[in-house]
Enzyme design. Structure first.
Site, mmCIF file in Angstrom:
data_model
loop_
_atom_site.group_PDB
_atom_site.id
_atom_site.type_symbol
_atom_site.label_atom_id
_atom_site.label_comp_id
_atom_site.label_asym_id
_atom_site.label_seq_id
_atom_site.Cartn_x
_atom_site.Cartn_y
_atom_site.Cartn_z
ATOM 1 N N GLY A 179 0.850 -1.181 0.000
ATOM 2 C CA GLY A 179 0.000 0.000 0.000
ATOM 3 C C GLY A 179 0.885 1.230 0.000
ATOM 4 O O GLY A 179 2.068 1.173 0.359
ATOM 5 N N GLN A 195 3.154 9.816 1.202
ATOM 6 C CA GLN A 195 4.413 9.070 1.071
ATOM 7 C C GLN A 195 5.138 9.389 -0.237
ATOM 8 O O GLN A 195 6.284 8.976 -0.413
ATOM 9 C CB GLN A 195 4.167 7.570 1.188
ATOM 10 N N CYS A 227 6.863 -0.333 6.729
ATOM 11 C CA CYS A 227 6.392 0.893 6.091
ATOM 12 C C CYS A 227 7.447 1.346 5.100
ATOM 13 O O CYS A 227 8.641 1.380 5.437
ATOM 14 C CB CYS A 227 6.140 1.972 7.146
ATOM 15 N N LEU A 228 7.015 1.717 3.899
ATOM 16 C CA LEU A 228 7.965 2.163 2.893
ATOM 17 C C LEU A 228 8.684 3.434 3.316
ATOM 18 O O LEU A 228 9.773 3.730 2.817
ATOM 19 C CB LEU A 228 7.245 2.387 1.557
ATOM 20 N N HIS A 279 -3.323 0.767 8.279
ATOM 21 C CA HIS A 279 -2.012 1.412 8.164
ATOM 22 C C HIS A 279 -2.075 2.612 7.217
ATOM 23 O O HIS A 279 -1.586 3.707 7.539
ATOM 24 C CB HIS A 279 -1.006 0.374 7.663
ATOM 25 N N GLU A 280 -2.696 2.422 6.047
ATOM 26 C CA GLU A 280 -2.755 3.500 5.061
ATOM 27 C C GLU A 280 -3.689 4.624 5.511
ATOM 28 O O GLU A 280 -3.419 5.800 5.245
ATOM 29 C CB GLU A 280 -3.174 2.961 3.690
ATOM 30 N N HIS A 322 -1.857 6.835 7.701
ATOM 31 C CA HIS A 322 -0.995 7.772 6.973
ATOM 32 C C HIS A 322 -1.729 9.057 6.616
ATOM 33 O O HIS A 322 -1.197 10.161 6.833
ATOM 34 C CB HIS A 322 -0.469 7.125 5.686
#
Length: 218
Positions: free
Chosen positions: A69, A74, A120-121, A162-163, A166
């Site tokens: 995701g 991000q 996480c990216l 999670h997203e 963000h």
């Protein structure tokens, strides 16, 4: 049960990568500590080609970074939007995007917390155990402004939560103790170069694939 759901709807077949990624360009992934990741994003109010192009870029960037995701902040864009390509615990694949996502509150009596690994990216290379509900329901819009509801269980529920965090200005480190946060940042420092080398190799491979598609007219 169908093996793929796109935008929350069952789909008979789907390519290995979302078609949006073929049209998109790779953007730089922001990292923890950058302001855009730590404040709530703005609602999307304009729907059109610019939003579609952003979604295309986000899909391509997510695949290059090997993510499940990716939220708009991000890639440095202060908008409530994320894309995903994520399996659930039964191996069913879920692909799509959600504009202005809102995570619905669940009855505590009807949910179960799963304390499993999460990365996480924007914290490259780190994985830590984070408790999340085993089910998630997100309401929002698609890129054309039509209402959208997406439900997930297991790992896909984790992705949705999670997203949505963000776009609300939270990273998963915010859900950890101080000691755990420091451990995650140490992991990231140790693995960062390796992660970025892999992303660069993936970006080059994607570029070759797109060139080949153009040569064959595909």
């Amino acid at each position: 049960m169908p093996s793929v759901f796109v935008q929350g709807r069952p789909t008979a077949s789907y390519p290995p990568f979302a078609p949006e990624a073929r049209r998109g360009s790779v953007r730089r992934v922001t990292e923890v500590g950058e302001g855009v990741l730590h404040r709530p994003c703005r609602d999307v109010t304009e729907f059109g080609p610019d939003l579609t192009a952003l979604i295309d870029d986000m899909f391509r960037t997510m695949y290059v970074a090997e993510g499940a995701g990716l939220a708009a902040n991000q890639v440095g864009v202060d908008l409530r939007l994320f894309v995903y390509d994520c399996p659930d615990d039964e191996g069913v694949r879920h692909v799509g995007h959600i504009v202005n996502p809102v995570l619905e509150p669940l009855d505590p009596a009807a949910r179960r917390l799963l304390d499993e690994g999460e990365g996480c990216l924007s914290v490259p290379g780190a994985v830590m155990a984070v408790p999340r509900p085993d089910r998630a329901v997100v309401r929002g819009l698609d890129k054309d402004g039509a209402p959208l509801l997406v439900e997930g269980t297991g790992y896909f529920a984790r992705c949705l939560a999670h997203e949505t965090d963000h776009v609300n200005g939270q990273v998963y480190l915010d859900r950890l103790s101080g000691r755990e946060r420091k451990a995650a940042l140490r992991q990231s420092a140790d693995r960062r170069e390796e992660v970025f080398a892999r992303r660069a190799a993936n970006a080059a491979a994607f570029a070759r694939d797109r060139t080949a598609d153009g040569a064959t007219g595909a």
